[in-house]
Design a protein around this motif. Structure first.
Motif, PDB file in Angstrom:
ATOM      1  N   ALA A   1       1.007  -1.369  -0.013  1.00  0.00           N
ATOM      2  CA  ALA A   1       0.017  -0.300   0.123  1.00  0.00           C
ATOM      3  C   ALA A   1       1.633   1.315  -0.295  1.00  0.00           C
ATOM      4  O   ALA A   1       0.799   2.298  -1.021  1.00  0.00           O
ATOM      5  CB  ALA A   1      -0.837   0.021   1.285  1.00  0.00           C
ATOM      6  N   LEU A   2       1.875   1.393   0.433  1.00  0.00           N
ATOM      7  CA  LEU A   2       2.687   2.507   0.552  1.00  0.00           C
ATOM      8  C   LEU A   2       3.230   2.465  -0.375  1.00  0.00           C
ATOM      9  O   LEU A   2       3.859   3.542  -0.861  1.00  0.00           O
ATOM     10  CB  LEU A   2       3.589   2.314   2.296  1.00  0.00           C
ATOM     11  N   LEU A   3       3.600   1.579  -1.095  1.00  0.00           N
ATOM     12  CA  LEU A   3       4.555   1.833  -2.430  1.00  0.00           C
ATOM     13  C   LEU A   3       4.111   2.260  -3.683  1.00  0.00           C
ATOM     14  O   LEU A   3       3.996   2.448  -4.362  1.00  0.00           O
ATOM     15  CB  LEU A   3       5.361   0.659  -2.686  1.00  0.00           C
ATOM     16  N   SER A   4       2.450   1.358  -2.989  1.00  0.00           N
ATOM     17  CA  SER A   4       1.534   1.814  -4.433  1.00  0.00           C
ATOM     18  C   SER A   4       0.281   3.149  -4.154  1.00  0.00           C
ATOM     19  O   SER A   4      -0.451   3.758  -5.470  1.00  0.00           O
ATOM     20  CB  SER A   4       0.608   0.672  -4.970  1.00  0.00           C
ATOM     21  N   GLU A   5      -0.248   3.512  -3.440  1.00  0.00           N
ATOM     22  CA  GLU A   5      -1.046   5.008  -2.790  1.00  0.00           C
ATOM     23  C   GLU A   5      -0.486   5.626  -1.946  1.00  0.00           C
ATOM     24  O   GLU A   5       0.573   5.752  -2.025  1.00  0.00           O
ATOM     25  CB  GLU A   5      -1.691   3.948  -1.652  1.00  0.00           C
ATOM     26  N   THR A   6      -1.369   7.174  -2.067  1.00  0.00           N
ATOM     27  CA  THR A   6      -1.091   8.339  -1.377  1.00  0.00           C
ATOM     28  C   THR A   6      -1.364   8.769   0.014  1.00  0.00           C
ATOM     29  O   THR A   6      -2.702   8.429   0.326  1.00  0.00           O
ATOM     30  CB  THR A   6      -1.087   9.404  -1.935  1.00  0.00           C
ATOM     31  N   PHE A   7      -0.074   8.437   0.786  1.00  0.00           N
ATOM     32  CA  PHE A   7      -0.699   8.729   1.805  1.00  0.00           C
ATOM     33  C   PHE A   7       0.192  10.540   2.796  1.00  0.00           C
ATOM     34  O   PHE A   7       0.643  10.218   2.501  1.00  0.00           O
ATOM     35  CB  PHE A   7      -0.197   8.075   2.957  1.00  0.00           C
ATOM     36  N   ASP A   8      -0.383  10.833   4.061  1.00  0.00           N
ATOM     37  CA  ASP A   8       0.805  12.219   4.075  1.00  0.00           C
ATOM     38  C   ASP A   8       1.480  11.518   5.483  1.00  0.00           C
ATOM     39  O   ASP A   8       2.878  12.052   5.530  1.00  0.00           O
ATOM     40  CB  ASP A   8       0.009  12.853   4.931  1.00  0.00           C
ATOM     41  N   LEU A   9       0.835  10.513   6.197  1.00  0.00           N
ATOM     42  CA  LEU A   9       1.866   9.811   6.963  1.00  0.00           C
ATOM     43  C   LEU A   9       1.364   8.527   7.405  1.00  0.00           C
ATOM     44  O   LEU A   9       0.413   7.582   7.064  1.00  0.00           O
ATOM     45  CB  LEU A   9       1.253  10.135   8.170  1.00  0.00           C
ATOM     46  N   ALA A  10       2.503   7.344   7.816  1.00  0.00           N
ATOM     47  CA  ALA A  10       2.058   6.579   8.811  1.00  0.00           C
ATOM     48  C   ALA A  10       3.046   6.285   9.858  1.00  0.00           C
ATOM     49  O   ALA A  10       3.954   6.359  10.104  1.00  0.00           O
ATOM     50  CB  ALA A  10       3.143   5.324   7.794  1.00  0.00           C
ATOM     51  N   VAL A  11       1.733   5.603  10.688  1.00  0.00           N
ATOM     52  CA  VAL A  11       2.232   5.110  11.741  1.00  0.00           C
ATOM     53  C   VAL A  11       2.809   3.403  11.748  1.00  0.00           C
ATOM     54  O   VAL A  11       1.690   2.732  11.749  1.00  0.00           O
ATOM     55  CB  VAL A  11       1.520   5.271  12.852  1.00  0.00           C
ATOM     56  N   LEU A  12       3.754   3.053  12.467  1.00  0.00           N
ATOM     57  CA  LEU A  12       3.926   1.861  12.259  1.00  0.00           C
ATOM     58  C   LEU A  12       4.898   1.205  13.226  1.00  0.00           C
ATOM     59  O   LEU A  12       5.464   1.510  13.454  1.00  0.00           O
ATOM     60  CB  LEU A  12       4.918   1.962  10.757  1.00  0.00           C
ATOM     61  N   ASP A  13       3.469  -0.429  13.700  1.00  0.00           N
ATOM     62  CA  ASP A  13       4.410  -1.085  14.686  1.00  0.00           C
ATOM     63  C   ASP A  13       5.257  -1.661  13.797  1.00  0.00           C
ATOM     64  O   ASP A  13       5.637  -1.872  12.523  1.00  0.00           O
ATOM     65  CB  ASP A  13       3.244  -1.946  14.738  1.00  0.00           C
ATOM     66  N   LEU A  14       6.364  -2.355  14.599  1.00  0.00           N
ATOM     67  CA  LEU A  14       7.613  -3.232  14.317  1.00  0.00           C
ATOM     68  C   LEU A  14       7.459  -4.413  14.532  1.00  0.00           C
ATOM     69  O   LEU A  14       8.087  -5.065  13.489  1.00  0.00           O
ATOM     70  CB  LEU A  14       8.943  -3.019  15.209  1.00  0.00           C
ATOM     71  N   GLY A  15       6.765  -4.869  15.587  1.00  0.00           N
ATOM     72  CA  GLY A  15       6.387  -6.436  15.622  1.00  0.00           C
ATOM     73  C   GLY A  15       5.538  -6.852  14.550  1.00  0.00           C
ATOM     74  O   GLY A  15       4.317  -6.257  15.258  1.00  0.00           O
ATOM     75  N   LEU A  16       5.223  -7.194  13.745  1.00  0.00           N
ATOM     76  CA  LEU A  16       4.111  -7.674  12.282  1.00  0.00           C
ATOM     77  C   LEU A  16       4.710  -9.191  11.457  1.00  0.00           C
ATOM     78  O   LEU A  16       5.191  -9.306  12.073  1.00  0.00           O
ATOM     79  CB  LEU A  16       4.474  -6.529  11.647  1.00  0.00           C
ATOM     80  N   PRO A  17       3.273  -9.666  11.448  1.00  0.00           N
ATOM     81  CA  PRO A  17       3.352 -10.470  10.203  1.00  0.00           C
ATOM     82  C   PRO A  17       3.871 -10.368   8.711  1.00  0.00           C
ATOM     83  O   PRO A  17       2.921  -8.899   9.069  1.00  0.00           O
ATOM     84  CB  PRO A  17       2.161 -11.363  11.041  1.00  0.00           C
ATOM     85  N   ARG A  18       4.267 -11.590   8.595  1.00  0.00           N
ATOM     86  CA  ARG A  18       4.447 -11.208   7.275  1.00  0.00           C
ATOM     87  C   ARG A  18       5.687 -10.454   7.004  1.00  0.00           C
ATOM     88  O   ARG A  18       5.793 -10.486   6.497  1.00  0.00           O
ATOM     89  CB  ARG A  18       3.221 -10.823   6.398  1.00  0.00           C
ATOM     90  N   MET A  19       6.100  -9.624   7.275  1.00  0.00           N
ATOM     91  CA  MET A  19       7.315  -8.627   7.067  1.00  0.00           C
ATOM     92  C   MET A  19       7.014  -7.801   8.320  1.00  0.00           C
ATOM     93  O   MET A  19       6.574  -7.114   8.670  1.00  0.00           O
ATOM     94  CB  MET A  19       6.720  -7.623   6.227  1.00  0.00           C
ATOM     95  N   ASP A  20       8.164  -7.940   8.779  1.00  0.00           N
ATOM     96  CA  ASP A  20       8.288  -7.134  10.527  1.00  0.00           C
ATOM     97  C   ASP A  20       8.408  -5.395   9.930  1.00  0.00           C
ATOM     98  O   ASP A  20       8.795  -5.216   9.039  1.00  0.00           O
ATOM     99  CB  ASP A  20      10.128  -7.053  11.390  1.00  0.00           C
TER     100      ASP A  20
END
Ligand code: CA
Length: 220
Positions: free
Chosen positions: A39-58
């Motif tokens: 989503a980050l590479l294909s869509e437009t956002f102003d901001l991201a809030v990103l948890d570090l411990g995530l499934p499928r890719m940290d």
């Protein structure tokens, strides 16, 4: 302001999603690293809030790949209290800020406002342009000293166009930033909001760039 929330903890995610929605953000929420990166590479956002411990890719890997693509999107990472190394690695990987869980939602909101301000190249919280004064903290807007009531979408649209002025914003980008995935925008909704903003401020505040989008001139 469209924000991507990437958090796999459902209770925490719901809390953040609701709080930021009430704050006027368009919030899209994903729960794993791999779909978030897509989503980050294909869509437009102003901001991201990103948890570090995530499934499928940290989260660290998401952040590294995002920066590797050349993106300068402001990213705030969420980390666990005892994970100092994660925070350092996150900042080194290109995070703009971090919060340690558990955190206060009011602090998250204030930090996100600060990130938006920095990404728009402003030191001051208040946006002043062409007689308009906009306060992101209270979302109050005035024009030559008179308070101007705006709907949440009108506020968001004005904020995008003024952050900073002088950029042509395409219709597609503005529609994504205002609506995200959860709301279906009618085809002429953007024009309607632009029309209302011109009426509430001045007819020549927002220029139509034919076939492309809209622009607030840098100097007026
Ligand atoms: Ca997690």
């Amino acid at each position: 302001m469209r924000l991507l929330l990437i958090e796999d903890d459902v209770a925490l995610g719901e809390g953040i999603h609701q709080a930021l929605g009430r704050e006027g953000y368009t919030v899209d929420w994903l729960r794993d690293g791999s779909s978030a990166l897509h989503a980050l590479l294909s869509e437009t956002f102003d901001l991201a809030v990103l948890d570090l411990g995530l499934p499928r890719m940290d989260g660290l890997q998401v952040l590294r790949r995002l920066r590797h693509s050349g993106s300068t999107l402001p990213v705030l990472i969420l980390t666990a209290r005892d994970a100092t190394e994660d925070r350092i690695a996150g900042l080194d990987a290109g995070a703009d800020d971090y919060l340690i869980k558990p955190f206060d939602l009011a602090e998250l909101k204030a930090r996100l406002r600060a990130l938006l301000r920095r990404s728009a190249g402003r030191a001051k919280a208040r946006i002043e342009h062409a007689g308009i004064s906009l306060d992101p903290g209270t979302q109050q807007v005035s024009f030559h000293g008179q308070n101007v009531p705006l709907t949440p979408k009108e506020y968001q649209l004005l904020h995008e166009l003024l952050s900073p002025p002088g950029r042509v914003m395409t219709r597609e980008r503005l529609t994504q930033l205002l609506y995200g995935w959860n709301e279906e925008a009618e085809s002429n909704t953007l024009e309607v909001h632009i029309h209302h903003l011109r009426r509430k401020f001045s007819a020549d505040l927002i220029r139509t760039v034919r076939g492309v989008g809209y622009l607030v001139e840098e100097r007026r």
